[in-house]
Design a protein around this motif. Sequence first.
Motif, short mmCIF file in Angstrom:
data_model
loop_
_atom_site.label_atom_id
_atom_site.label_comp_id
_atom_site.label_asym_id
_atom_site.label_seq_id
_atom_site.Cartn_x
_atom_site.Cartn_y
_atom_site.Cartn_z
N LYS A 123 4.24 1.57 -3.04
CA LYS A 123 3.50 2.41 -3.99
C LYS A 123 2.86 1.57 -5.10
O LYS A 123 1.95 2.04 -5.78
CB LYS A 123 4.42 3.46 -4.59
CG LYS A 123 4.80 4.54 -3.61
CD LYS A 123 5.73 5.56 -4.24
CE LYS A 123 6.15 6.60 -3.21
NZ LYS A 123 7.11 7.57 -3.77
N LEU A 124 3.34 0.34 -5.28
CA LEU A 124 2.80 -0.52 -6.34
C LEU A 124 1.61 -1.36 -5.87
O LEU A 124 0.98 -2.03 -6.68
CB LEU A 124 3.90 -1.46 -6.85
CG LEU A 124 5.10 -0.77 -7.51
CD1 LEU A 124 6.17 -1.80 -7.84
CD2 LEU A 124 4.66 -0.02 -8.75
N THR A 125 1.30 -1.30 -4.57
CA THR A 125 0.25 -2.18 -4.05
C THR A 125 -1.16 -1.78 -4.47
O THR A 125 -2.10 -2.53 -4.23
CB THR A 125 0.32 -2.28 -2.51
OG1 THR A 125 0.20 -0.98 -1.94
CG2 THR A 125 1.63 -2.93 -2.07
N ASP A 126 -1.31 -0.64 -5.13
CA ASP A 126 -2.62 -0.32 -5.68
C ASP A 126 -2.85 -1.07 -6.99
O ASP A 126 -3.99 -1.22 -7.43
CB ASP A 126 -2.78 1.19 -5.90
CG ASP A 126 -1.79 1.76 -6.90
OD1 ASP A 126 -0.67 1.21 -7.02
OD2 ASP A 126 -2.12 2.75 -7.57
N GLN A 139 9.61 1.47 0.21
CA GLN A 139 8.66 2.55 -0.07
C GLN A 139 8.18 2.48 -1.52
O GLN A 139 6.99 2.65 -1.80
CB GLN A 139 9.30 3.90 0.22
CG GLN A 139 9.66 4.10 1.68
CD GLN A 139 10.59 5.28 1.88
OE1 GLN A 139 10.78 6.11 0.99
NE2 GLN A 139 11.20 5.35 3.05
N ALA A 140 9.10 2.21 -2.42
CA ALA A 140 8.74 2.11 -3.84
C ALA A 140 7.81 0.93 -4.09
O ALA A 140 6.84 1.03 -4.85
CB ALA A 140 9.99 2.00 -4.70
#
Length: 150
Positions: free
Chosen positions: A69-72, A65-66
Amino acid sequence: MNSARPFLYLDVDGPLNPYAAKPERRPEGYTTHRMKPEGWLAQHPGLPSSRVRPLRVWLNPAHGQALLKLTDRYDLVWATTWREEANTFIAPVLGLPPLPFVDWPTTLTPGPNGTFWKNPPPRHPRRGPPLRLAGRRTRRPGPGVRGRPS
């Protein structure tokens, strides 16, 4: 993959799977998985796969999940000896989609001056932003990325 974002290279053993932790003390938040990836079976030549003891892998689903969140900001890429098998065994547990992977050399011999065989890290396959490698601190060039999922 977005050509404007840098890659975030993900190693499995160590950063995501704390394999060196004491076997009787699984870290909090981790779940135990028994896996027989081809890379593991290949380390046991002459034994039928049914006789090879599964590899114990500890994974924490919250890490997936963390990472999502970095895929942007980053394109995630497996940089692990699991290669494409990380998509089969690791990604589903973490809730990650199939990711491209680094096609590491098959030799595991030490590098120059006794450096770890994975050094230098993967080469960024396009010019642009600097590398980010989860689990290691370096930016030198190395092998390329393969297996871009559709």
